[in-house]
Design a protein around this motif. Sequence first.
Motif, PDB file in Angstrom:
ATOM      1  N   ASP A 107     -25.469 -31.844 -63.572  1.00 33.00           N
ATOM      2  CA  ASP A 107     -26.080 -33.180 -63.640  1.00 33.00           C
ATOM      3  C   ASP A 107     -25.562 -34.076 -62.516  1.00 33.00           C
ATOM      4  O   ASP A 107     -26.209 -35.063 -62.146  1.00 33.00           O
ATOM      5  CB  ASP A 107     -25.785 -33.840 -64.995  1.00 33.00           C
ATOM      6  N   ASN A 108     -24.394 -33.726 -61.994  1.00 31.75           N
ATOM      7  CA  ASN A 108     -23.782 -34.535 -60.935  1.00 31.75           C
ATOM      8  C   ASN A 108     -24.107 -34.017 -59.537  1.00 31.75           C
ATOM      9  O   ASN A 108     -23.561 -34.522 -58.551  1.00 31.75           O
ATOM     10  CB  ASN A 108     -22.264 -34.553 -61.131  1.00 31.75           C
ATOM     11  N   LYS A 145     -29.593 -24.735 -67.350  1.00 37.37           N
ATOM     12  CA  LYS A 145     -29.871 -26.161 -67.562  1.00 37.37           C
ATOM     13  C   LYS A 145     -28.875 -26.788 -68.534  1.00 37.37           C
ATOM     14  O   LYS A 145     -28.824 -28.011 -68.665  1.00 37.37           O
ATOM     15  CB  LYS A 145     -31.296 -26.343 -68.085  1.00 37.37           C
ATOM     16  N   TYR A 146     -28.054 -25.960 -69.187  1.00 41.27           N
ATOM     17  CA  TYR A 146     -27.080 -26.458 -70.156  1.00 41.27           C
ATOM     18  C   TYR A 146     -25.734 -26.791 -69.509  1.00 41.27           C
ATOM     19  O   TYR A 146     -24.849 -27.321 -70.170  1.00 41.27           O
ATOM     20  CB  TYR A 146     -26.875 -25.418 -71.262  1.00 41.27           C
ATOM     21  N   ASN A 147     -25.574 -26.452 -68.224  1.00 44.62           N
ATOM     22  CA  ASN A 147     -24.329 -26.753 -67.525  1.00 44.62           C
ATOM     23  C   ASN A 147     -24.358 -28.211 -67.071  1.00 44.62           C
ATOM     24  O   ASN A 147     -25.031 -28.569 -66.106  1.00 44.62           O
ATOM     25  CB  ASN A 147     -24.165 -25.818 -66.323  1.00 44.62           C
ATOM     26  N   LYS A 148     -23.607 -29.044 -67.763  1.00 40.69           N
ATOM     27  CA  LYS A 148     -23.637 -30.483 -67.496  1.00 40.69           C
ATOM     28  C   LYS A 148     -23.032 -30.841 -66.136  1.00 40.69           C
ATOM     29  O   LYS A 148     -23.309 -31.921 -65.597  1.00 40.69           O
ATOM     30  CB  LYS A 148     -22.894 -31.240 -68.612  1.00 40.69           C
ATOM     31  N   ALA A 149     -22.229 -29.950 -65.571  1.00 38.89           N
ATOM     32  CA  ALA A 149     -21.662 -30.221 -64.242  1.00 38.89           C
ATOM     33  C   ALA A 149     -22.760 -30.337 -63.197  1.00 38.89           C
ATOM     34  O   ALA A 149     -22.608 -31.057 -62.201  1.00 38.89           O
ATOM     35  CB  ALA A 149     -20.681 -29.115 -63.856  1.00 38.89           C
ATOM     36  N   ARG A 152     -33.032 -22.032 -66.124  1.00 36.58           N
ATOM     37  CA  ARG A 152     -32.549 -22.948 -65.105  1.00 36.58           C
ATOM     38  C   ARG A 152     -33.529 -24.097 -64.874  1.00 36.58           C
ATOM     39  O   ARG A 152     -34.735 -23.908 -64.974  1.00 36.58           O
ATOM     40  CB  ARG A 152     -32.333 -22.210 -63.781  1.00 36.58           C
ATOM     41  N   SER A 153     -32.976 -25.240 -64.511  1.00 34.30           N
ATOM     42  CA  SER A 153     -33.822 -26.377 -64.135  1.00 34.30           C
ATOM     43  C   SER A 153     -33.833 -26.573 -62.628  1.00 34.30           C
ATOM     44  O   SER A 153     -34.603 -27.384 -62.112  1.00 34.30           O
ATOM     45  CB  SER A 153     -33.320 -27.659 -64.812  1.00 34.30           C
TER      46      SER A 153
END
Length: 219
Positions: free
Chosen positions: A38-39, A32-36, A72-73
């Motif tokens: 978010d897209n 969930k910390y992987n900002k990539a 993970r989200s």
Amino acid sequence: MDIGGLLREAGITPSPVMKLDNEKLHHFDLSKYNKALDNVDLNDEQAFTQYIFNELKANNCTAGIGGYGEERSLYSRSTLFSDEEPRTIHLGIDVWTAAGADVFAPLDSTVHSFANRNVHGDYGPVIILEHKIENHVFHTLYGHLSTDSLDGLTIGKEIKKGQEFARIGEYHENFHWPPHLHFQVIIDMQGMVGDYPGVCKKSESNIYLKNCPNPSVFL
């Protein structure tokens, strides 16, 4: 149980579960910390699949690996993982690669159980092998397989170390995930047959991660 220590004491070198080229292996971060992420619309199954294989292509890799103990989200895409406290901690390692890739037994084993868990977000075809080393028993779970991997299986069937016994399933088989192998070590099956959680609640992660130690020794 220290699986690595147990193997060393017994003088056993396991066979790799998959034949992977380390120079062509991408390490995925699906936390969930992987900002990539978010897209990426993870509820759009085509977009998620495209993300996985675009990452492999961009990094000139034939396979990707990772995920043990990762928070993970992405499981919000399936009601299978929903509860008052959702399940978010991944208990195995994922190997992301093309459908049809062969899967091999790491040790001499027998078939503990198998099933086709064809519910959105679940394993699809899954096989669980049982291994015995001296007086110790543990299990390995293989999820998201091809449907024909279950052909001819019977509980108790012997599978030899290094034997090819399954293949990664297509998207529609595995079940609505980008093609990959979910590989997990389980010490105590806790009476379960043809299934074991591959994701747990964060509040229960200490218990589950102890029962499902890091399987990287087999990869």
